[in-house]
Motif scaffolding. Structure first.
Motif, PDB file in Angstrom:
ATOM      1  N   LYS A 239       0.835  -1.204   0.000  1.00 15.19           N
ATOM      2  CA  LYS A 239       0.000   0.000   0.000  1.00 15.19           C
ATOM      3  C   LYS A 239       0.873   1.259   0.000  1.00 15.19           C
ATOM      4  CE  LYS A 239      -3.615   0.297   2.682  1.00 15.19           C
ATOM      5  NZ  LYS A 239      -4.547   0.151   3.816  1.00 15.19           N
ATOM      6  N   GLU A 240       1.945   1.220   0.768  1.00 20.65           N
ATOM      7  CA  GLU A 240       2.853   2.375   0.825  1.00 20.65           C
ATOM      8  C   GLU A 240       3.532   2.601  -0.527  1.00 20.65           C
ATOM      9  OE1 GLU A 240       4.618   5.716   2.031  1.00 20.65           O
ATOM     10  OE2 GLU A 240       3.060   4.622   3.122  1.00 20.65           O
TER      11      GLU A 240
ATOM     12  N   ARG B 247       1.227   4.499  -2.621  1.00 20.61           N
ATOM     13  CA  ARG B 247       1.212   5.910  -2.194  1.00 20.61           C
ATOM     14  C   ARG B 247       2.427   6.646  -2.746  1.00 20.61           C
ATOM     15  NH1 ARG B 247      -0.135   3.547   2.959  1.00 20.61           N
ATOM     16  NH2 ARG B 247      -2.398   3.662   3.229  1.00 20.61           N
ATOM     17  N   GLN B 248       3.580   5.985  -2.759  1.00 18.05           N
ATOM     18  CA  GLN B 248       4.794   6.602  -3.288  1.00 18.05           C
ATOM     19  C   GLN B 248       4.677   6.849  -4.789  1.00 18.05           C
ATOM     20  OE1 GLN B 248       8.164   4.242  -2.140  1.00 18.05           O
ATOM     21  NE2 GLN B 248       8.014   4.843   0.009  1.00 18.05           N
TER      22      GLN B 248
ATOM     23  N   PRO C 192      -3.919   8.216  -5.629  1.00 17.28           N
ATOM     24  CA  PRO C 192      -4.786   8.791  -4.589  1.00 17.28           C
ATOM     25  C   PRO C 192      -5.352   7.686  -3.694  1.00 17.28           C
ATOM     26  CG  PRO C 192      -5.778   9.035  -6.773  1.00 17.28           C
ATOM     27  CD  PRO C 192      -4.432   8.428  -6.964  1.00 17.28           C
ATOM     28  N   GLU C 193      -5.652   8.052  -2.477  1.00 14.07           N
ATOM     29  CA  GLU C 193      -6.121   7.085  -1.476  1.00 14.07           C
ATOM     30  C   GLU C 193      -7.386   6.354  -1.936  1.00 14.07           C
ATOM     31  OE1 GLU C 193      -5.073   4.981   1.666  1.00 14.07           O
ATOM     32  OE2 GLU C 193      -3.956   6.769   1.126  1.00 14.07           O
TER      33      GLU C 193
ATOM     34  N   LYS D  89       2.186   8.000  -5.990  1.00 16.12           N
ATOM     35  CA  LYS D  89       1.240   9.119  -5.993  1.00 16.12           C
ATOM     36  C   LYS D  89      -0.174   8.708  -6.395  1.00 16.12           C
ATOM     37  CE  LYS D  89       4.515  12.387  -5.567  1.00 16.12           C
ATOM     38  NZ  LYS D  89       4.892  12.833  -4.314  1.00 16.12           N
TER      39      LYS D  89
ATOM     40  N   ILE E 294      -6.420   3.536  -4.205  1.00 17.17           N
ATOM     41  CA  ILE E 294      -5.809   2.431  -3.447  1.00 17.17           C
ATOM     42  C   ILE E 294      -6.906   1.600  -2.781  1.00 17.17           C
ATOM     43  CG2 ILE E 294      -4.325   1.866  -1.474  1.00 17.17           C
ATOM     44  CD1 ILE E 294      -2.642   4.348  -2.219  1.00 17.17           C
TER      45      ILE E 294
ATOM     46  N   ASN F 207      -0.622  14.839 -10.464  1.00 15.65           N
ATOM     47  CA  ASN F 207      -0.857  15.635  -9.253  1.00 15.65           C
ATOM     48  C   ASN F 207      -1.622  16.917  -9.553  1.00 15.65           C
ATOM     49  OD1 ASN F 207       0.814  13.701  -8.268  1.00 15.65           O
ATOM     50  ND2 ASN F 207       2.427  15.069  -7.611  1.00 15.65           N
TER      51      ASN F 207
END
Length: 188
Positions: free
Chosen positions: A10-11, A14-15, A19-20, A17, A23, A41
């Motif tokens: 999951k991390e 996120r790296q 979006p939550e 980029k 994920i 972004n």
């Protein structure tokens, strides 16, 4: 079974980029995905694609060049002799060859402090709102600035059309004030 690996995956997303909310969708699907969309972004237009499907990329690799063209910079060359008439904040009007008949206007936001030694010019920048998208990068534009010449002291300023070119030298005649008949005198 292995919460550390699960959180590390999951991390990693996120790296990248992601979006939550994207994920969460991947997580809830329960299906391993080899391909998924990547969003930028910020909004803009893709002006250069640097990768293709199947390319191996490393951390920090630029995938696309994206430009937000809602505001653009116009950069003009101003001759060294004209710099005395320009200052930050002056209104400037310009035309673009690809849009005949339309005149744009803006204010000078920056005058480069160093001259180009080859062209004897300095860059003059105007920042413009481009919400309509009319102005495109690398367009050719010609600018005009109205200046208050009265501010220049001890300088003789004449239009180029007033110069009489004789071949050996240039001569200017000045109209004499307060005479009955029009009278001109050669300027020295």
């Amino acid at each position: 079974e292995q919460p550390e690996i699960y959180e590390a995956a999951k991390e990693k997303l996120r790296q990248w980029k992601l979006p939550e909310n994207q994920i969460i969708v991947i997580e809830k699907s329960g299906v391993v995905k080899n391909n998924f969309p990547i969003t930028a972004n910020f909004s803009g237009i893709v002006i250069n694609k640097r990768v293709n499907a199947g390319d191996y990329i490393n951390q920090g690799t630029v995938l696309f060049d994206i430009a937000n063209l809602s505001e653009v910079w116009l950069v003009f060359d101003a001759y060294e002799s004209d710099l005395m008439f320009l200052k930050k904040g002056d209104k400037l009007s310009f035309t673009v060859q690809s849009i005949p008949g339309k005149t744009f206007s803006g204010n000078i936001s920056f005058i480069e402090p160093i001259l180009n030694s080859a062209t004897r010019t300095a860059k003059v920048r105007v920042e413009m709102n481009n919400a309509g998208g009319d102005l495109k990068p690398e367009m050719f534009a010609t600018a005009f600035v109205k200046s208050n010449i009265a501010e220049i002291h001890n300088a003789l300023i004449i239009p180029s059309s007033a110069v009489l070119w004789t071949g050996k030298r240039s001569i200017v005649y000045v109209k004499q004030p307060i005479v009955k008949e029009p009278s001109f005198k050669r300027a020295v």
